[in-house]
Scaffold this motif. Structure first.
Motif, mmCIF file in Angstrom:
data_model
loop_
_atom_site.group_PDB
_atom_site.id
_atom_site.type_symbol
_atom_site.label_atom_id
_atom_site.label_comp_id
_atom_site.label_asym_id
_atom_site.label_seq_id
_atom_site.Cartn_x
_atom_site.Cartn_y
_atom_site.Cartn_z
ATOM 1 N N LEU A 154 0.824 -1.207 0.000
ATOM 2 C CA LEU A 154 0.000 0.000 0.000
ATOM 3 C C LEU A 154 0.859 1.259 0.000
ATOM 4 C CD1 LEU A 154 -2.880 -0.987 2.458
ATOM 5 C CD2 LEU A 154 -2.887 -0.981 -0.052
ATOM 6 N N HIS A 155 2.026 1.188 0.652
ATOM 7 C CA HIS A 155 2.941 2.338 0.645
ATOM 8 C C HIS A 155 3.440 2.620 -0.770
ATOM 9 C CE1 HIS A 155 6.036 5.088 2.256
ATOM 10 N NE2 HIS A 155 6.790 4.597 1.280
ATOM 11 N N LEU A 156 3.614 1.579 -1.551
ATOM 12 C CA LEU A 156 4.120 1.754 -2.907
ATOM 13 C C LEU A 156 3.046 2.261 -3.868
ATOM 14 C CD1 LEU A 156 6.253 -1.523 -3.231
ATOM 15 C CD2 LEU A 156 7.028 0.760 -2.564
ATOM 16 N N LEU A 157 1.768 2.098 -3.491
ATOM 17 C CA LEU A 157 0.678 2.515 -4.369
ATOM 18 C C LEU A 157 0.240 3.936 -4.045
ATOM 19 C CD1 LEU A 157 -1.408 -0.793 -4.436
ATOM 20 C CD2 LEU A 157 0.311 0.003 -6.078
ATOM 21 N N ASN A 158 1.186 4.867 -4.090
ATOM 22 C CA ASN A 158 0.887 6.273 -3.862
ATOM 23 C C ASN A 158 0.504 6.935 -5.185
ATOM 24 O OD1 ASN A 158 3.590 7.378 -5.070
ATOM 25 N ND2 ASN A 158 4.192 5.754 -3.632
ATOM 26 N N PRO A 159 -0.071 8.139 -5.161
ATOM 27 C CA PRO A 159 -0.542 8.770 -6.404
ATOM 28 C C PRO A 159 0.537 8.926 -7.471
ATOM 29 C CG PRO A 159 -1.468 9.901 -4.507
ATOM 30 C CD PRO A 159 -0.479 8.914 -3.968
ATOM 31 N N TYR A 160 1.739 9.328 -7.084
ATOM 32 C CA TYR A 160 2.815 9.511 -8.069
ATOM 33 C C TYR A 160 3.166 8.173 -8.730
ATOM 34 C CZ TYR A 160 7.489 10.506 -9.924
ATOM 35 O OH TYR A 160 8.594 10.631 -10.743
ATOM 36 N N ALA A 161 3.244 7.110 -7.940
ATOM 37 C CA ALA A 161 3.590 5.803 -8.492
ATOM 38 C C ALA A 161 2.476 5.266 -9.381
ATOM 39 C CB ALA A 161 3.881 4.825 -7.361
ATOM 40 N N LEU A 162 1.222 5.469 -8.983
ATOM 41 C CA LEU A 162 0.111 5.014 -9.813
ATOM 42 C C LEU A 162 0.081 5.758 -11.143
ATOM 43 C CD1 LEU A 162 -2.684 4.688 -7.102
ATOM 44 C CD2 LEU A 162 -1.451 2.840 -8.254
ATOM 45 N N LEU A 163 0.413 7.045 -11.111
ATOM 46 C CA LEU A 163 0.509 7.794 -12.369
ATOM 47 C C LEU A 163 1.654 7.242 -13.220
ATOM 48 C CD1 LEU A 163 -0.330 10.104 -14.226
ATOM 49 C CD2 LEU A 163 1.158 11.625 -12.901
#
Length: 352
Positions: A154-163
């Motif tokens: 969940l930490h890796l699925l932040n907005p910047y990473a999802l973009l």
């Protein structure tokens, strides 16, 4: 420039080559159920990448091996902290590779449909997760003083990473559509051109947003031109696709992917894994590298074998440079009746 910096650049080149070459493979796999409405057209699409897809994957194997040998601390911390997404990528790549080989083993629609789904997900999952992973590397992760990364999924699925994941997925799909328009004949060629235009409605704004976010949050003065080149090449690739200039369009999308990769590694340097806990805990080119002797031996090995590998891959692309059309696809024998609904085993074509 010391050997550690040279090997950081070499690893960046390997990842860039992987994203450019494997990018259109992923794109073709993602587009398989949308463009290939008939089995013969899906076979055309698979055969278009059939001679090169496994060679393209050599780039990621080499990049991972180079990271392990040249920067063992980077490799260990990254792969332990990113274990789940990297495991998902590995499983997807294995399923995809098996699907290419097994798809033609049995002459039934149900059999082929199952493996086609494996090709789709085996392409879409890595295309998305590579963007998530590299966006997190650039953004930084919670690395502590013992070089241990404590980050859950969940930490890796932040907005910047999802973009970042959306950007790589859409950009690879666009790259694959342009490749199909360059490498196949009608009706796949025309369908791929239409798909490229539809995908660009996502790839262009997502790519532009990701480039701007990256540059404003992490960029340096010299990386501004790189970001501009990546964005301009992406737009140019779409415009050239509209005009039917397929070769130039493919070159432009390749330049866009390459420039975006250069931007990511450029803003990352001299770090290899920034720490969000304390900048002093960040892994850098210097504190994560191997001993000079190891880097020296690696350099000599690369000097000897790299030209051989590049020459062989270039030769492969040259030999299989012609378009693939329906006329090149032999009819699938029907065992047990009805053109693709039998239950027997069909002779296996090398590429599906």
């Amino acid at each position: 420039m010391d050997l550690a910096t040279i090997w950081f650049i070499a690893i960046a080149v390997l990842w860039t080559g992987y994203f450019i070459l494997e990018g259109f493979d992923f794109g073709v796999g993602v587009l398989l159920p949308f463009i290939g409405r008939k089995n013969v057209d899906r076979r055309v699409m698979i055969n278009a990448i059939g001679p090169v897809w496994d060679g393209n994957e050599v780039w990621v194997i080499t990049a991972g091996g180079a990271m392990f040998a040249a920067f063992p601390a980077w490799y260990a911390t990254l792969f332990s902290g990113f274990y789940l997404p990297l495991l998902l990528i590995l499983v997807a790549l294995i399923a995809r590779g098996v699907a290419f080989e097994y798809r033609a083993k049995v002459d039934t629609d149900r059999w082929r449909a199952g493996w086609d789904q494996a090709i789709f997900w085996g392409s879409a999952v890595p295309a998305f997760l590579w963007g998530v992973a590299f966006a997190n590397i650039v953004r930084g992760v919670p690395v502590d003083g013992d070089q241990i990364l404590a980050a859950g999924l969940l930490h890796l699925l932040n907005p910047y990473a999802l973009l970042g994941g959306l950007t790589t997925l859409s950009l690879f799909a666009l790259h694959g559509a342009v490749f199909l328009s360059l490498k196949t004949g009608d009706p796949v060629r025309s369908a791929a051109r239409r798909a490229a235009l539809r995908i660009s409605a996502v790839a262009v704004p997502a790519g532009a947003a990701f480039l701007i976010w990256t540059q404003l949050s992490h960029g340096k003065t010299w990386t501004w031109p790189v970001a501009v080149i990546a964005a301009a090449a992406l737009v140019l690739g779409v415009l050239l696709a509209l005009r039917g200039r397929e070769g130039l369009s493919f070159t432009a999308t390749a330049v866009s992917i390459g420039a975006a990769s250069v931007l990511l590694f450029g803003v990352l340097f001299p770090n290899v894994l920034p720490s969000t806990i304390d900048p002093a805990y960040s892994l850098t080119v210097q504190n994560a590298s191997s001993a000079p002797y190891t880097l020296t031996v690696m350099s000599w090995v690369a000097v000897v074998f790299l030209p051989v590998v590049l020459g062989y891959q270039a030769w492969t692309y040259w030999v299989f440079r012609k378009r693939v059309t329906r006329e090149h696809i032999e009819p699938v024998p029907a065992y047990g009746g009805g053109g693709g609904t039998g239950s027997g085993t069909a002779p296996a074509a090398p590429t599906g």
